[in-house]
Design a protein around this motif. Structure first.
Motif, PDB file in Angstrom:
ATOM      1  N   ILE A  18       6.257  -5.449  -7.794  1.00  0.00           N
ATOM      2  CA  ILE A  18       5.430  -6.391  -7.040  1.00  0.00           C
ATOM      3  C   ILE A  18       5.528  -7.740  -7.752  1.00  0.00           C
ATOM      4  O   ILE A  18       5.324  -7.809  -8.968  1.00  0.00           O
ATOM      5  CB  ILE A  18       3.956  -5.927  -6.991  1.00  0.00           C
ATOM      6  CG1 ILE A  18       3.838  -4.510  -6.408  1.00  0.00           C
ATOM      7  CG2 ILE A  18       3.090  -6.919  -6.227  1.00  0.00           C
ATOM      8  CD1 ILE A  18       4.311  -4.358  -4.987  1.00  0.00           C
ATOM      9  N   PRO A  19       5.824  -8.814  -7.035  1.00  0.00           N
ATOM     10  CA  PRO A  19       5.923 -10.128  -7.681  1.00  0.00           C
ATOM     11  C   PRO A  19       4.588 -10.553  -8.304  1.00  0.00           C
ATOM     12  O   PRO A  19       3.522 -10.355  -7.718  1.00  0.00           O
ATOM     13  CB  PRO A  19       6.306 -11.078  -6.547  1.00  0.00           C
ATOM     14  CG  PRO A  19       6.783 -10.208  -5.433  1.00  0.00           C
ATOM     15  CD  PRO A  19       6.132  -8.873  -5.605  1.00  0.00           C
ATOM     16  N   ALA A  20       4.655 -11.155  -9.473  1.00  0.00           N
ATOM     17  CA  ALA A  20       3.459 -11.595 -10.190  1.00  0.00           C
ATOM     18  C   ALA A  20       2.642 -12.561  -9.340  1.00  0.00           C
ATOM     19  O   ALA A  20       1.406 -12.496  -9.340  1.00  0.00           O
ATOM     20  CB  ALA A  20       3.842 -12.231 -11.517  1.00  0.00           C
ATOM     21  N   ARG A  21       3.302 -13.441  -8.595  1.00  0.00           N
ATOM     22  CA  ARG A  21       2.566 -14.418  -7.782  1.00  0.00           C
ATOM     23  C   ARG A  21       1.710 -13.719  -6.729  1.00  0.00           C
ATOM     24  O   ARG A  21       0.653 -14.208  -6.350  1.00  0.00           O
ATOM     25  CB  ARG A  21       3.514 -15.430  -7.146  1.00  0.00           C
ATOM     26  CG  ARG A  21       4.396 -14.886  -6.065  1.00  0.00           C
ATOM     27  CD  ARG A  21       5.350 -15.955  -5.500  1.00  0.00           C
ATOM     28  NE  ARG A  21       6.199 -15.411  -4.484  1.00  0.00           N
ATOM     29  CZ  ARG A  21       7.267 -14.650  -4.710  1.00  0.00           C
ATOM     30  NH1 ARG A  21       7.631 -14.359  -5.938  1.00  0.00           N
ATOM     31  NH2 ARG A  21       7.989 -14.177  -3.706  1.00  0.00           N
ATOM     32  N   ARG A  22       2.161 -12.553  -6.268  1.00  0.00           N
ATOM     33  CA  ARG A  22       1.387 -11.802  -5.279  1.00  0.00           C
ATOM     34  C   ARG A  22       0.130 -11.204  -5.921  1.00  0.00           C
ATOM     35  O   ARG A  22      -0.930 -11.185  -5.308  1.00  0.00           O
ATOM     36  CB  ARG A  22       2.249 -10.702  -4.684  1.00  0.00           C
ATOM     37  CG  ARG A  22       1.615 -10.037  -3.501  1.00  0.00           C
ATOM     38  CD  ARG A  22       2.642  -9.370  -2.644  1.00  0.00           C
ATOM     39  NE  ARG A  22       2.002  -8.773  -1.500  1.00  0.00           N
ATOM     40  CZ  ARG A  22       2.516  -7.788  -0.814  1.00  0.00           C
ATOM     41  NH1 ARG A  22       3.693  -7.311  -1.128  1.00  0.00           N
ATOM     42  NH2 ARG A  22       1.871  -7.292   0.209  1.00  0.00           N
ATOM     43  N   VAL A  23       0.263 -10.742  -7.151  1.00  0.00           N
ATOM     44  CA  VAL A  23      -0.882 -10.171  -7.864  1.00  0.00           C
ATOM     45  C   VAL A  23      -1.855 -11.273  -8.276  1.00  0.00           C
ATOM     46  O   VAL A  23      -3.059 -11.180  -8.035  1.00  0.00           O
ATOM     47  CB  VAL A  23      -0.418  -9.362  -9.097  1.00  0.00           C
ATOM     48  CG1 VAL A  23      -1.593  -8.965  -9.979  1.00  0.00           C
ATOM     49  CG2 VAL A  23       0.374  -8.130  -8.656  1.00  0.00           C
ATOM     50  N   PHE A  24      -1.339 -12.332  -8.895  1.00  0.00           N
ATOM     51  CA  PHE A  24      -2.209 -13.397  -9.382  1.00  0.00           C
ATOM     52  C   PHE A  24      -2.777 -14.240  -8.244  1.00  0.00           C
ATOM     53  O   PHE A  24      -3.785 -14.916  -8.425  1.00  0.00           O
ATOM     54  CB  PHE A  24      -1.464 -14.282 -10.392  1.00  0.00           C
ATOM     55  CG  PHE A  24      -1.285 -13.604 -11.717  1.00  0.00           C
ATOM     56  CD1 PHE A  24      -2.345 -13.459 -12.592  1.00  0.00           C
ATOM     57  CD2 PHE A  24      -0.049 -13.087 -12.088  1.00  0.00           C
ATOM     58  CE1 PHE A  24      -2.187 -12.826 -13.811  1.00  0.00           C
ATOM     59  CE2 PHE A  24       0.119 -12.451 -13.305  1.00  0.00           C
ATOM     60  CZ  PHE A  24      -0.955 -12.316 -14.170  1.00  0.00           C
ATOM     61  N   GLY A  25      -2.171 -14.172  -7.070  1.00  0.00           N
ATOM     62  CA  GLY A  25      -2.648 -14.940  -5.929  1.00  0.00           C
ATOM     63  C   GLY A  25      -3.675 -14.212  -5.083  1.00  0.00           C
ATOM     64  O   GLY A  25      -4.186 -14.765  -4.113  1.00  0.00           O
ATOM     65  N   ASP A  26      -3.994 -12.989  -5.412  1.00  0.00           N
ATOM     66  CA  ASP A  26      -4.935 -12.195  -4.639  1.00  0.00           C
ATOM     67  C   ASP A  26      -6.003 -11.643  -5.581  1.00  0.00           C
ATOM     68  O   ASP A  26      -5.683 -10.868  -6.476  1.00  0.00           O
ATOM     69  CB  ASP A  26      -4.175 -11.049  -3.963  1.00  0.00           C
ATOM     70  CG  ASP A  26      -5.053 -10.183  -3.089  1.00  0.00           C
ATOM     71  OD1 ASP A  26      -6.094  -9.693  -3.573  1.00  0.00           O
ATOM     72  OD2 ASP A  26      -4.691  -9.982  -1.919  1.00  0.00           O
ATOM     73  N   PRO A  27      -7.264 -12.026  -5.412  1.00  0.00           N
ATOM     74  CA  PRO A  27      -8.289 -11.587  -6.371  1.00  0.00           C
ATOM     75  C   PRO A  27      -8.440 -10.067  -6.452  1.00  0.00           C
ATOM     76  O   PRO A  27      -8.694  -9.537  -7.536  1.00  0.00           O
ATOM     77  CB  PRO A  27      -9.576 -12.251  -5.880  1.00  0.00           C
ATOM     78  CG  PRO A  27      -9.289 -12.783  -4.524  1.00  0.00           C
ATOM     79  CD  PRO A  27      -7.806 -12.902  -4.374  1.00  0.00           C
ATOM     80  N   TYR A  28      -8.268  -9.360  -5.337  1.00  0.00           N
ATOM     81  CA  TYR A  28      -8.382  -7.901  -5.388  1.00  0.00           C
ATOM     82  C   TYR A  28      -7.231  -7.291  -6.174  1.00  0.00           C
ATOM     83  O   TYR A  28      -7.442  -6.401  -7.002  1.00  0.00           O
ATOM     84  CB  TYR A  28      -8.455  -7.302  -3.977  1.00  0.00           C
ATOM     85  CG  TYR A  28      -9.760  -7.607  -3.298  1.00  0.00           C
ATOM     86  CD1 TYR A  28     -10.926  -6.968  -3.682  1.00  0.00           C
ATOM     87  CD2 TYR A  28      -9.833  -8.565  -2.300  1.00  0.00           C
ATOM     88  CE1 TYR A  28     -12.140  -7.262  -3.080  1.00  0.00           C
ATOM     89  CE2 TYR A  28     -11.035  -8.863  -1.678  1.00  0.00           C
ATOM     90  CZ  TYR A  28     -12.187  -8.212  -2.087  1.00  0.00           C
ATOM     91  OH  TYR A  28     -13.383  -8.511  -1.493  1.00  0.00           O
TER      92      TYR A  28
END
Length: 174
Positions: A18-28
């Motif tokens: 999973i791309p880091a930007r997807r994780v860091f861009g979504d609070p959940y």
């Protein structure tokens, strides 16, 4: 005709990067991925458990009822956090979702005064039960879906590890 993925396909999907930007861009997902620790390319559950160590260090001195209430609250919060992240990723129990490891480790350490030998032993026991998933943990992991299922098997692994820790701790020098 059953169109659900095979167990091996589900396991492979749960390990997709999973791309880091997807994780860091979504609070959940940021919370579910243990503040980013679940992005580790190998052994994300181990890294998620490592992320729990400073959390434990901060709360280890709390009175037991307060500690237990905090852990129960983190478990309850983890159900919708993990479920929403799963939905957003479209993957059930992705290996990077490690909020459950954080809570499971805190369960393991319940009632244990902070010491590095206790942390190391608790860490090892929790990872052992989380990875091996002896019955009934394996059954819960397989049969309980959604955010509750993600949380439940690790909570039970934490209970098993806590029992082992309390049995072995008197033999470990602090």
């Amino acid at each position: 005709m059953n169109t659900s993925p095979t167990p091996n396909a589900s396991k492979a999907k749960s390990r997709l990067r999973i791309p880091a930007r997807r994780v860091f861009g979504d609070p959940y997902c940021f919370l579910a991925f243990g503040f980013g620790s679940g992005l580790a390319p190998v052994a994300p559950g181990t890294f998620g458990t490592l992320a729990a160590v400073p959390v434990y260090a901060l709360v280890a001195g709390l009175a037991f009822p307060v500690y237990a209430g905090l852990v129960l609250g983190l478990f309850a919060a983890g159900v919708p956090i993990c479920q929403r992240c799963e939905r957003r990723l479209g993957i059930h129990d992705h290996s990077g979702i490690v909020w459950d490891e954080i809570v499971g480790f805190l369960i393991t350490m319940a009632g244990v005064p902070f010491s590095w030998p206790a942390v190391v032993l608790g860490f090892a026991l929790f990872r052992l039960f989380d990875v091996l998933k002896p019955w009934p943990i394996s059954r819960l992991d397989r049969d309980v879906a959604g955010g509750f299922g993600v949380m439940l098997d690790d909570a039970l692994a934490g209970v098993f590890a806590a029992c082992g820790l309390h049995l072995l701790l008197p033999y470990v020098s602090a």
